[in-house]
Design an enzyme around this catalytic site. Structure first.
Site, PDB file in Angstrom:
ATOM      1  N   HIS A 466      -2.709  -5.297  -0.115  1.00 56.25           N
ATOM      2  CA  HIS A 466      -3.575  -4.891   0.810  1.00 56.25           C
ATOM      3  C   HIS A 466      -4.561  -5.796   0.382  1.00 56.25           C
ATOM      4  O   HIS A 466      -5.297  -5.736   1.916  1.00 56.25           O
ATOM      5  CB  HIS A 466      -3.733  -3.162  -0.514  1.00 56.25           C
ATOM      6  CG  HIS A 466      -4.861  -2.045   0.474  1.00 56.25           C
ATOM      7  ND1 HIS A 466      -3.714  -1.528   1.508  1.00 56.25           N
ATOM      8  CD2 HIS A 466      -5.817  -2.389   0.674  1.00 56.25           C
ATOM      9  CE1 HIS A 466      -5.068  -0.889   1.804  1.00 56.25           C
ATOM     10  NE2 HIS A 466      -6.457  -1.239   1.751  1.00 56.25           N
ATOM     11  N   GLU A 467      -4.846  -6.125  -0.376  1.00 57.45           N
ATOM     12  CA  GLU A 467      -6.305  -6.541   0.060  1.00 57.45           C
ATOM     13  C   GLU A 467      -6.416  -7.959   0.810  1.00 57.45           C
ATOM     14  O   GLU A 467      -7.526  -7.761   1.211  1.00 57.45           O
ATOM     15  CB  GLU A 467      -7.722  -6.900  -1.265  1.00 57.45           C
ATOM     16  CG  GLU A 467      -7.460  -5.394  -2.347  1.00 57.45           C
ATOM     17  CD  GLU A 467      -8.004  -4.183  -1.706  1.00 57.45           C
ATOM     18  OE1 GLU A 467      -9.280  -4.862  -0.746  1.00 57.45           O
ATOM     19  OE2 GLU A 467      -8.173  -3.486  -1.811  1.00 57.45           O
ATOM     20  N   HIS A 470      -6.475  -6.997   3.692  1.00 54.26           N
ATOM     21  CA  HIS A 470      -7.820  -7.425   4.984  1.00 54.26           C
ATOM     22  C   HIS A 470      -8.346  -9.158   5.010  1.00 54.26           C
ATOM     23  O   HIS A 470      -9.543  -8.705   5.615  1.00 54.26           O
ATOM     24  CB  HIS A 470      -8.755  -6.528   3.332  1.00 54.26           C
ATOM     25  CG  HIS A 470      -8.555  -5.317   4.126  1.00 54.26           C
ATOM     26  ND1 HIS A 470      -9.186  -4.556   4.742  1.00 54.26           N
ATOM     27  CD2 HIS A 470      -8.815  -4.338   3.104  1.00 54.26           C
ATOM     28  CE1 HIS A 470      -8.923  -2.996   4.647  1.00 54.26           C
ATOM     29  NE2 HIS A 470      -8.649  -3.027   3.552  1.00 54.26           N
ATOM     30  N   HIS A 473      -7.436 -10.778   8.062  1.00 57.47           N
ATOM     31  CA  HIS A 473      -7.741 -10.253   8.910  1.00 57.47           C
ATOM     32  C   HIS A 473      -9.545 -10.603   9.461  1.00 57.47           C
ATOM     33  O   HIS A 473      -9.483 -10.602  10.222  1.00 57.47           O
ATOM     34  CB  HIS A 473      -8.474  -8.124   9.276  1.00 57.47           C
ATOM     35  CG  HIS A 473      -8.558  -7.620  10.636  1.00 57.47           C
ATOM     36  ND1 HIS A 473      -9.000  -5.861  10.515  1.00 57.47           N
ATOM     37  CD2 HIS A 473      -8.422  -8.101  11.377  1.00 57.47           C
ATOM     38  CE1 HIS A 473      -9.162  -5.903  11.299  1.00 57.47           C
ATOM     39  NE2 HIS A 473      -9.204  -6.843  11.901  1.00 57.47           N
TER      40      HIS A 473
END
Length: 691
Positions: A466-467, A470, A473
């Site tokens: 998940h991290e 980020h 991105h």
């Protein structure tokens, strides 16, 4: 001042040299430079020209932001009394400057005067955002209203920081030194870590804390209901009136809500919820509330089925006729073991952290056509590792971005997991040099014990992916304009798309084969165990969905329907109890005070925005469905689809609306169907399932 590490912008932050005494002089110097830059660009004879303003003002404010970001980061991951004092001393001045900058009428006029026709597409988006933000920042307020707005911003910053400190301190303050007999059922690695923690303090017994790597497995596996109750009560009453009054966040919450309501009304909105959605994808609080209630209606039958099954199993198999709040995690784990012959602890030895990281890097490298390598940089703790991302281009190997990985839980480190930016990609207007992006990736995993590497739960693996989503991105962006590069300028309710998207790979057999190796034997995850994990994937998904909706609906109603100006101390809990009555399927005890540590909305930027997780989950599930539709002959994700996703979503950053980026990738607007299917809630339930 030349020796102050916070003023060295030659490359990466000098985290190994930054000391509390450096903060005040560095921030004062950078504020002075930024103030001078603001005066220069707002002078009557300074041109209303994008690059001219950026060359002076943006360069100065970017330096201030980078230095203050380094101080804030250390405050979150290496908190000390001296650093906290230095941070809190400087914060009002920093907040006041950003508030003045965002409301400066002269600067607003300069931006109004810019000829938009002279700007490229990225600059036009950044300019449009800036014009909107001037209005939201109070640039059109006059006189006493302008002064009051500035006071509100400064006070809110102080209160949010204090809220975060109370949550951290209340968590760190708890310790229970257990006897070995109390730990029956607790996983051996957790017991070993608890013993090591007690020994490190020269104490007998086993030190149990409220940090997740300790708290969660105790709640899931400890056979002692008394032990579970002790930790549960401590956890859900942190930073409330039930504990040390020094850490009670109740009065802070009321003041924060009152100030937010006043801020919104100063800017012409009825409530803070209306103000919050202005820069988001959602069009109104009512649309958000409708979305959440619609999703709750779809999930509730599945949640009710989950509770029926838990109660039946607890009574029939565990002899627990009247389950208490501290029993549910234990009952759930036992039911999962019984139903799927599978436990998190059975899976955990297959996920040594180095192997997981290697597997994560492989899929990112293959899917997004990059390389990840170890790199060198000053760090704030020995467990922190630094990496670089590279891409092969016709001109040779190109550095795309870099990141720090800080994986381990420890004292004086904020709980949870997050990604933050160190610096953004930017074609600098001062020297035309392309600045590459750098990110922080922070988790709170358990340390390794007995000379073995850290072992991750599958939930930990999902958190890491998940991290990293980020981070991708932020780091894979190809946008050159600072304010819409990477995560900057992305609507808050879309920013979770790339992170939640990456979570899906944690359930793919071909991916798991490459990132598992038993800590003792080196064997990969067996197919039989994987099949059990998949069978259990949507175990209690109805309950979990409703839990997230409970938080999100509470957050939005808190910022739209509570009259904060007249609210009494019990009003916040009364509203939460109303929401629980509406959507929850498990009762919460009267003493539970979860809002007092709800850092996401009171100190983490998610105020009237916690719904973003569910909103973005619709986007991310639908985006991942594109990969499911285009797997190659070996069942592996398509590189072509990965390239389209990278170019449409990751590389575009905030340079266009999230809906435009999504439609560029998917060819249509998002559908909720993939989310419901992924979570096992796409088929109607039989009546007997709810009996």
């Amino acid at each position: 001042m030349t020796s102050n590490p916070l003023l060295d912008f030659s490359d990466l932050p000098l985290f190994d040299r930054i000391q509390p005494e450096h903060v005040a002089p560095a921030i004062d110097a950078l504020l002075k430079q930024a103030e001078a830059a603001l005066e220069q660009v707002t002078a009557p004879d300074f041109p209303s020209e994008w690059t001219a303003i950026a060359r002076v003002l943006d360069v100065a404010t970017e330096r201030l932001g980078r230095a203050w970001g380094a101080v804030g980061h250390l405050n979150a991951v290496a908190d000390t009394p001296a650093l906290r004092a230095a941070y809190n001393e400087a914060m009002p001045r920093v907040t006041a400057f950003w508030t003045r900058l965002g409301a400066d009428e002269r600067l607003y006029a300069k931006y109004k005067g810019i000829d938009v026709a002279t700007l490229n597409a990225e600059q036009r988006k950044a300019h449009a955002n800036a014009m909107r933000n001037f209005v939201l920042g109070g640039a059109e307020l006059q006189g006493a209203a302008r002064e009051r707005y500035a006071e509100i911003q400064e006070r809110q910053a102080e209160l949010s920081q204090k809220f975060s400190e109370h949550a951290l301190d209340a968590t760190d303050a708890f310790a229970h030194y257990a006897e070995l007999s109390e730990l029956d059922g607790v996983p051996p690695d957790v017991v070993a870590a608890a013993r090591a923690a007690a020994e490190a303090e020269g104490k007998a017994g086993y030190k149990l804390t409220l940090k997740m790597p300790c708290y969660l497995p105790v709640m899931q596996f400890a056979r002692s209901s008394a032990l579970r109750e002790r930790l549960y009560r401590a956890y859900v009453t942190r930073a409330s009136e039930f504990g040390d009054p020094t850490f009670d966040n109740t009065p802070l919450i009321l003041e924060i809500l009152k100030l937010r309501q006043e801020e919104a009304q100063l800017l012409g909105y009825r409530n803070f919820g209306e103000l919050s959605v202005v820069p988001k994808m959602a069009e109104s609080p009512e649309q958000v509330i409708g979305f959440l209630r619609d999703l709750a209606a779809k999930a509730k039958p599945y949640g009710q089925r989950d509770v029926v099954q838990l109660r039946d199993f607890a009574s029939r198999e565990l002899g627990i006729a009247d389950p208490q709040p501290w029993d549910w995690s234990y009952i759930g784990e036992k039911l999962k073991e019984a139903r799927y012959a599978f436990s998190e602890q059975e899976v955990k030895p297959y996920f040594p952290a180095p192997k997981v990281l290697d597997g994560l890097f492989k899929i990112v490298q293959n899917l997004f056509e990059v390389q990840i390598r170890r790199d060198e940089a000053p760090v704030w703790h020995p467990s922190v590792v630094f990496y670089r991302i590279e891409r092969q281009t016709p001109e040779g190997v190109q550095k795309v971005g870099q990141f720090y990985l800080d994986p381990s839980a420890r004292a004086a480190k904020r709980g949870g997991a997050w990604m933050d930016d160190v610096r953004a990609r930017w074609l600098r207007p001062d020297d035309q040099r392309l600045q590459t992006p750098v990110a922080h990736l922070v988790c709170n995993f358990a340390e390794g014990v007995d000379g073995k590497p850290p072992l991750l739960t599958h939930d930990d693996v999902i958190t890491l992916f998940h991290e990293f989503g980020h981070g991708l991105h932020h780091m894979l962006t190809q946008v050159n304009e600072h304010d819409v590069s990477g995560i900057s300028g992305v609507e808050w309710d879309a920013v979770e798309l790339p992170s939640q998207f990456m979570e899906n790979f944690c359930w793919e057999w071909d991916v798991l084969q490459n990132m598992t190796a038993h800590v003792d034997t080196g064997a990969p995850l067996p197919r039989a165990l994987y099949d059990k994990m998949i069978a259990a994937k949507n175990f209690q998904s109805g309950m979990q969905t409703l839990r997230q909706i409970e938080f999100a609906l509470f957050d939005m109603l808190l910022h739209t329907q509570l009259d904060a100006s007249a609210a009494q101390p019990g009003a916040v809990m009364a509203l939460l109890n109303e929401v629980r009555t509406e959507v929850a399927v498990l009762p919460s005890p009267e003493f539970s005070r979860t809002p007092m540590t709800f850092t996401h909305i009171f100190s983490g930027g998610y105020a009237a925005g916690y719904y973003s997780y569910k909103w973005a989950e619709v986007l991310s599930a639908d985006a991942y469905a594109a990969f499911e539709e285009t797997v190659d002959a070996q069942g592996l994700p398509s590189v072509e689809t990965g390239r389209r996703y990278r170019e449409a979503i990751l590389e575009a950053g905030g340079s266009r609306s999230a809906m435009e980026s999504f439609k560029a990738f998917r060819g249509r607007e998002p559908s909720i169907d993939a989310l419901l299917r992924h979570q096992g809630m796409s088929e109607p339930l039989a009546e007997e399932a709810l009996a």
